[in-house]
Design an enzyme around this catalytic site. Structure first.
Site, PDB file in Angstrom:
ATOM      1  N   SER A 142     -48.388   0.595 -71.490  1.00  0.00           N
ATOM      2  CA  SER A 142     -49.781  -0.182 -71.471  1.00  0.00           C
ATOM      3  C   SER A 142     -49.962   0.070 -69.678  1.00  0.00           C
ATOM      4  O   SER A 142     -48.762  -0.358 -68.982  1.00  0.00           O
ATOM      5  CB  SER A 142     -49.882  -0.644 -72.075  1.00  0.00           C
ATOM      6  N   TYR A 155     -47.746  -9.916 -74.240  1.00  0.00           N
ATOM      7  CA  TYR A 155     -48.292  -8.293 -74.485  1.00  0.00           C
ATOM      8  C   TYR A 155     -47.818  -7.809 -73.144  1.00  0.00           C
ATOM      9  O   TYR A 155     -47.524  -6.821 -73.146  1.00  0.00           O
ATOM     10  CB  TYR A 155     -49.766  -7.830 -75.043  1.00  0.00           C
TER      11      TYR A 155
END
Length: 246
Positions: A142, A155
């Site tokens: 990401s 994350y």
């Protein structure tokens, strides 16, 4: 667009919804036999076989927790038993939660890291003996790995670790003919990872993105198909940002 992937066998983790589902269906449309996995029953996992059947494709769907090395080993053995050696591996399985650091208990930290990073270690390691010559691995990360994001330290850390894993393994596996690339996605609509600020958060990301819209899962899947194809045969260790210019 024909990426000339027909007849190959791909394993896609987390393939029942969002980016994973779009990738499975894109590969099926390319004539690839696909093995994919999921962790829990859902409407998406129940509907995927029918969607693949409508396309005339071949699908092997296996319940697997990528955190568990034994389950992942069984997944790869089952995949090879069904469709033969593995030409491509797409590491998409991942989880997220939104918590300030002081509220982030160790168990939640480890749940995210164990799924998003150790899960990739498990799948790549288990797939290695089954790879064909010139196999290709795509790790889904990401853009937050570069930009950061509050209330998601676990994350963001996991997605940054995927960059390092990709760079290390491209050098280690390159002599075997195995390519390893990473795709860093922007904010993708309909992934199931909802912004905790709801519509306001979505509008904020739209405004931040050069193209003034969120991405679609199929737009990530198209790049995955390219990275698995011979069109990218001299690309390895690269991090591809598919983010609409966020």
């Amino acid at each position: 667009m024909d990426f000339e992937l027909k007849g190959r066998h791909a394993v896609v983790t987390g393939g029942t919804r969002g980016i994973g589902r779009a990738t499975v269906l894109a590969l099926i449309e390319q004539g690839v036999a696909v093995t994919t996995c999921f962790t829990s029953d859902s409407a998406e996992s129940e509907s995927l076989p029918g969607a693949v059947a409508d396309l005339g494709g071949q699908l092997h769907l296996v319940r697997t927790d990528v955190r568990d090395a034994e389950q992942v080993g069984a997944l790869m053995d089952s995949a090879v038993g069904r469709f033969g050696p593995i030409t491509a591996l797409v590491n998409n399985a991942g989880v997220i939660s939104h918590l300030p650091l002081e509220a982030m208990e160790p168990a939640e930290w480890h749940r995210i890291l164990d799924t998003n990073v150790s899960g990739m270690y498990n799948t790549i390691r288990a797939a290695l003996p089954h790879f064909t010559e010139q196999a290709s691995v795509v790790n889904i990360s990401s853009g937050v790995a570069r930009h950061g994001m509050p209330f998601a330290a676990h994350y963001v850390t996991s997605k940054a670790a995927i960059f390092g894993l990709t760079r290390a393994l491209c050098k280690e596996l390159g002599p075997r003919g195995v390519r390893v690339n990473c795709l860093a996605s922007g904010v993708i609509d309909n992934t199931g990872h909802k912004n905790p600020r709801g519509d306001e958060g979505k509008a904020m990301y739209v405004e931040m993105t050069s193209l003034r819209r969120l991405g679609e899962p199929a737009e990530i899947a198209d790049v995955v198909c390219f990275l698995l194809s011979d069109a990218s045969r001299y690309m390895t260790g690269a991090i591809f940002e598919v983010d609409g210019g966020i």
